[in-house]
Design a protein around this motif. Structure first.
Motif, short mmCIF file in Angstrom:
data_model
loop_
_atom_site.label_atom_id
_atom_site.label_comp_id
_atom_site.label_asym_id
_atom_site.label_seq_id
_atom_site.Cartn_x
_atom_site.Cartn_y
_atom_site.Cartn_z
N UNK A 76 -32.01 91.13 78.25
CA UNK A 76 -31.94 91.44 80.42
C UNK A 76 -32.54 92.82 80.50
N UNK A 77 -32.83 93.04 81.84
CA UNK A 77 -33.08 93.91 82.52
C UNK A 77 -31.93 93.94 83.64
N UNK A 78 -31.20 95.98 83.41
CA UNK A 78 -29.75 95.34 84.32
C UNK A 78 -29.18 96.75 84.98
N UNK A 79 -29.44 96.40 86.23
CA UNK A 79 -28.93 97.57 87.12
C UNK A 79 -27.38 97.16 87.10
N UNK A 80 -26.77 98.30 87.79
CA UNK A 80 -24.84 99.00 87.56
C UNK A 80 -25.29 99.50 88.86
N UNK A 81 -24.91 99.56 89.64
CA UNK A 81 -24.37 100.46 90.67
C UNK A 81 -23.14 100.39 91.05
N UNK A 82 -23.15 101.78 91.19
CA UNK A 82 -22.72 103.28 92.06
C UNK A 82 -21.83 102.69 90.11
N UNK A 132 -29.30 108.21 93.42
CA UNK A 132 -30.07 107.46 94.55
C UNK A 132 -28.87 106.41 95.53
N UNK A 133 -29.44 106.09 96.36
CA UNK A 133 -28.32 105.52 97.51
C UNK A 133 -28.50 103.66 97.48
N UNK A 134 -27.11 102.95 96.99
CA UNK A 134 -27.55 101.78 96.72
C UNK A 134 -28.12 101.44 97.99
N UNK A 135 -27.77 102.04 98.78
CA UNK A 135 -29.07 101.27 100.32
C UNK A 135 -30.45 101.56 100.29
N UNK A 136 -30.86 102.00 99.05
CA UNK A 136 -32.60 102.44 99.36
C UNK A 136 -32.59 102.69 98.21
N UNK A 137 -32.88 102.08 97.12
CA UNK A 137 -32.04 101.73 95.59
C UNK A 137 -33.53 102.30 95.08
N UNK A 138 -33.32 103.95 94.42
CA UNK A 138 -34.88 103.75 93.00
C UNK A 138 -35.20 103.04 91.99
N UNK A 144 -35.23 93.91 88.14
CA UNK A 144 -34.03 93.21 87.07
C UNK A 144 -34.05 92.12 87.18
N UNK A 145 -33.04 91.15 85.90
CA UNK A 145 -32.66 90.36 85.88
C UNK A 145 -31.37 90.00 86.58
N UNK A 146 -30.47 91.26 85.99
CA UNK A 146 -28.63 91.09 86.63
C UNK A 146 -28.77 92.59 87.40
N UNK A 147 -27.61 92.40 88.38
CA UNK A 147 -27.18 93.43 89.05
C UNK A 147 -26.08 93.00 88.53
N UNK A 148 -25.29 94.54 88.53
CA UNK A 148 -23.79 94.26 88.67
C UNK A 148 -23.20 95.51 89.37
N UNK A 149 -21.76 95.70 89.58
CA UNK A 149 -21.37 96.56 90.26
C UNK A 149 -19.94 96.05 90.29
N UNK A 150 -19.18 97.14 90.34
CA UNK A 150 -17.32 97.47 90.01
C UNK A 150 -16.52 98.35 91.21
N UNK A 151 -16.67 97.67 92.27
CA UNK A 151 -15.15 98.41 93.60
C UNK A 151 -15.88 99.45 94.30
N UNK A 152 -17.11 99.66 94.65
CA UNK A 152 -18.31 100.58 95.32
C UNK A 152 -18.63 99.95 96.55
N UNK A 153 -19.38 98.61 96.58
CA UNK A 153 -19.83 98.83 97.34
C UNK A 153 -19.07 98.58 98.92
N UNK A 154 -18.03 98.35 98.96
CA UNK A 154 -16.88 98.19 99.79
C UNK A 154 -16.71 99.31 100.73
N UNK A 155 -17.37 100.69 99.95
CA UNK A 155 -16.91 101.42 99.71
C UNK A 155 -18.06 103.12 101.01
N UNK A 156 -19.24 101.38 101.05
CA UNK A 156 -20.40 101.95 101.91
C UNK A 156 -20.50 101.54 103.44
#
Length: 266
Positions: A76-82, A132-138, A144-156
């Motif tokens: 898989x290709x995975x993107x982790x945000x934050x 990069x900025x999660x609101x405008x991802x590089x 991606x096959x999967x995107x994950x994130x842990x306790x980050x999106x609520x900050x933005x």
């Protein structure tokens, strides 16, 4: 009320400070939602049992175990945000194997540097960290096959844009798995505007219904809450922001703070 740009700069500044701290004096030992002085660990999840876990990449800033529930497969290709110091990236890398690819995105240069150092120590050549900025991802469309994130999106501030970006970068049939903080009710202003609350994953949180609504509006299907835990704010933290509005809200139990792990499919 803080402007959206000010909120993002505040988060970037405080997480940059955390990245520069020694592991033993980091924000929390194993939990999310803490004050910058390390005084509180409100939510704790045990990463140590997951394959690929590296203690020096765990700054204790998560509120769940999204990689545990993400159904990541070999190749898989995975993107982790934050992505922070790389904790979830290293666990995802264990899941994707040598044939897969993991990209971590963070807008804090100090975190990117720390993550790259951790990856170099281990000789990983299929993990890449991008500032990069999660609101405008590089990241390219349908990558991606999967995107994950842990306790980050609520900050933005722009949850609407974030979930549309997640939808954009996922392949058709791809999915996300995110651990995050939501609320029921409304936080009193004295709590929601506190610096500690921004860095501790709470002040930027929206209601659970709004959160699921933004995911739905972005186009995701089969949205499922996989895990949910109530978070109790400790009395010593609350006492720092005591005011008439906060006392009334706390005593009447007019709000709840909740950690959720949610998954959706493109």
């Amino acid at each position: 009320m803080k402007k959206k740009a000010d909120i993002k700069e505040l988060v970037k500044l405080k997480y940059g400070e955390i990245a520069l701290q020694n592991q033993n004096s980091s924000c929390c030992s194993s939990g999310c939602c803490c004050s910058p002085d390390g005084a509180h660990s409100i939510m704790s999840e045990d990463y140590t049992q997951l394959e690929g876990y590296n203690a020096d990449a765990d700054l204790g800033l998560g509120c769940g175990l999204p990689t545990k529930f993400a159904n990541i497969k070999k190749g898989d290709t995975v993107v982790d945000l934050g992505s922070g110091a790389g904790n979830d990236c290293f666990i995802a890398r264990q899941e994707v194997g040598e044939s897969g690819k993991v990209i971590g995105i963070d807008f804090t240069p100090q975190m990117i540097a720390k993550a790259e150092e951790n990856a170099k120590k281990r000789g990983f050549d299929n993990i890449e960290f991008r500032i990069g900025d999660i609101e405008d991802m590089p990241v390219d469309d349908n990558w991606a096959d999967v995107v994950v994130s842990n306790c980050v999106l609520n900050l933005l501030p722009r949850k609407d844009k974030i979930f549309h970006e997640i939808f954009r970068v996922l392949k058709p049939g791809g999915h996300f798995c995110i651990s995050d903080i939501v609320i029921n009710g409304e936080l009193p202003p004295s709590l929601s505007e506190a610096v500690e609350m921004f860095v501790g994953c709470i002040a930027g949180a929206i209601t659970k219904d709004e959160y699921i609504g933004e995911i739905t509006k972005a186009g995701f299907k089969q949205i499922e809450i996989l895990k949910e835990n109530n978070i109790i704010l400790p009395d010593d933290l609350l006492s720092k922001y005591k005011s008439n509005d906060s006392v009334e809200a706390i005593e009447s139990k007019s709000f709840e703070i909740i950690s959720i792990t949610v998954r959706g499919i493109k």
